[in-house]
Design an enzyme around this catalytic site. Structure first.
Site, PDB file in Angstrom:
ATOM      1  N   VAL A   1       0.874  -1.176   0.000  1.00 15.41           N
ATOM      2  CA  VAL A   1       0.000   0.000   0.000  1.00 15.41           C
ATOM      3  C   VAL A   1       0.912   1.228   0.000  1.00 15.41           C
ATOM      4  O   VAL A   1       1.731   1.398   0.924  1.00 15.41           O
ATOM      5  CB  VAL A   1      -0.936   0.027   1.222  1.00 15.41           C
ATOM      6  CG1 VAL A   1      -1.813   1.280   1.189  1.00 15.41           C
ATOM      7  CG2 VAL A   1      -1.804  -1.230   1.276  1.00 15.41           C
TER       8      VAL A   1
ATOM      9  N   HIS B   1       3.220   3.725   6.067  1.00 13.53           N
ATOM     10  CA  HIS B   1       2.624   3.137   7.281  1.00 13.53           C
ATOM     11  C   HIS B   1       3.692   2.426   8.084  1.00 13.53           C
ATOM     12  O   HIS B   1       4.616   1.838   7.535  1.00 13.53           O
ATOM     13  CB  HIS B   1       1.477   2.181   6.946  1.00 13.53           C
ATOM     14  CG  HIS B   1       1.801   1.160   5.901  1.00 13.53           C
ATOM     15  ND1 HIS B   1       1.853   1.474   4.564  1.00 13.53           N
ATOM     16  CD2 HIS B   1       2.103  -0.151   5.994  1.00 13.53           C
ATOM     17  CE1 HIS B   1       2.157   0.383   3.865  1.00 13.53           C
ATOM     18  NE2 HIS B   1       2.328  -0.619   4.715  1.00 13.53           N
TER      19      HIS B   1
HETATM   20  P1  AMP Z   1       2.738  -3.395   3.466  1.00 12.10           P
HETATM   21  O1  AMP Z   1       2.857  -4.761   2.849  1.00 12.10           O
HETATM   22  O2  AMP Z   1       3.913  -3.011   4.307  1.00 12.10           O
HETATM   23  O3  AMP Z   1       2.392  -2.348   2.424  1.00 12.10           O
HETATM   24  O4  AMP Z   1       1.533  -3.481   4.483  1.00 12.10           O
HETATM   25  C1  AMP Z   1       0.198  -3.235   4.135  1.00 12.10           C
HETATM   26  C2  AMP Z   1      -0.638  -3.792   5.249  1.00 12.10           C
HETATM   27  O5  AMP Z   1      -1.931  -3.252   5.145  1.00 12.10           O
HETATM   28  C3  AMP Z   1      -0.788  -5.319   5.223  1.00 12.10           C
HETATM   29  O6  AMP Z   1      -0.296  -5.862   6.449  1.00 12.10           O
HETATM   30  C4  AMP Z   1      -2.291  -5.526   5.047  1.00 12.10           C
HETATM   31  O7  AMP Z   1      -2.772  -6.634   5.766  1.00 12.10           O
HETATM   32  C5  AMP Z   1      -2.845  -4.215   5.585  1.00 12.10           C
HETATM   33  N1  AMP Z   1      -4.134  -3.811   5.056  1.00 12.10           N
HETATM   34  C6  AMP Z   1      -4.513  -3.717   3.764  1.00 12.10           C
HETATM   35  N2  AMP Z   1      -5.774  -3.295   3.664  1.00 12.10           N
HETATM   36  C7  AMP Z   1      -6.220  -3.089   4.936  1.00 12.10           C
HETATM   37  C8  AMP Z   1      -7.449  -2.638   5.505  1.00 12.10           C
HETATM   38  N3  AMP Z   1      -8.485  -2.320   4.743  1.00 12.10           N
HETATM   39  N4  AMP Z   1      -7.544  -2.560   6.847  1.00 12.10           N
HETATM   40  C9  AMP Z   1      -6.493  -2.888   7.626  1.00 12.10           C
HETATM   41  N5  AMP Z   1      -5.304  -3.320   7.152  1.00 12.10           N
HETATM   42  C10 AMP Z   1      -5.175  -3.424   5.828  1.00 12.10           C
END
Ligand code: AMP
Length: 119
Positions: free
Chosen positions: A101, A105
């Site tokens: 994403v 974060h």
């Molecule tokens: P990254 O791989 O570091 O970009 O982490 C993205 C994180 O966002 C992953 O651990 C996903 O499980 C989490 N994620 C994606 N969509 C959502 C959502 N709608 N609500 C909560 N977590 C999410």
């Protein structure tokens, strides 16, 4: 409160704008923290700035205070979740580092024995 522009839209900007539900554990003017939808550990919280910075490497010296704030919020949410003494703070920067994403974060992970090095 700073709203992401439409061109910056990700699932996280939709969570900031309350267009997509999330299990929010902390919010202030600068950031939001919510439970990860696919937790990697008993406690897995994401902290996101409201400012739409795509990756950590896109942050500039203008973001110095914001980045410091995110670290202190990590301490706070870890403490509130009962893992203040042992947690991991992770930023995946870029697709090759498993960033999926593209809205900065921090992962706050804990609640079990964590191994090192990560995969
Ligand atoms: P990254 O791989 O570091 O970009 O982490 C993205 C994180 O966002 C992953 O651990 C996903 O499980 C989490 N994620 C994606 N969509 C959502 C959502 N709608 N609500 C909560 N977590 C999410």
């Amino acid at each position: 409160m700073q709203k992401p522009a439409p061109s910056d839209e990700t699932i996280f900007s939709k969570i900031i704008n309350k267009e997509v539900p999330a299990d929010i554990v902390y919010e202030d003017d600068l950031c939001l923290a919510f439970k990860d939808i696919m937790p990697a550990a008993p406690i897995h919280i994401l902290i996101i700035p409201k400012k739409p910075i795509p990756r950590l490497c896109d942050a500039t010296s203008e973001d110095k205070t914001l980045l410091g704030h995110l670290n202190l919020v990590a301490n706070q949410v870890a403490e509130d979740a009962g893992i203040g003494e042992a947690f991991r703070l992770v930023v995946n920067n870029g697709a090759d580092a498993c960033q999926s994403v593209f809205h900065l974060h921090y992962h706050v992970i804990g609640g079990r024995n964590l191994q090192w090095p990560p995969g």
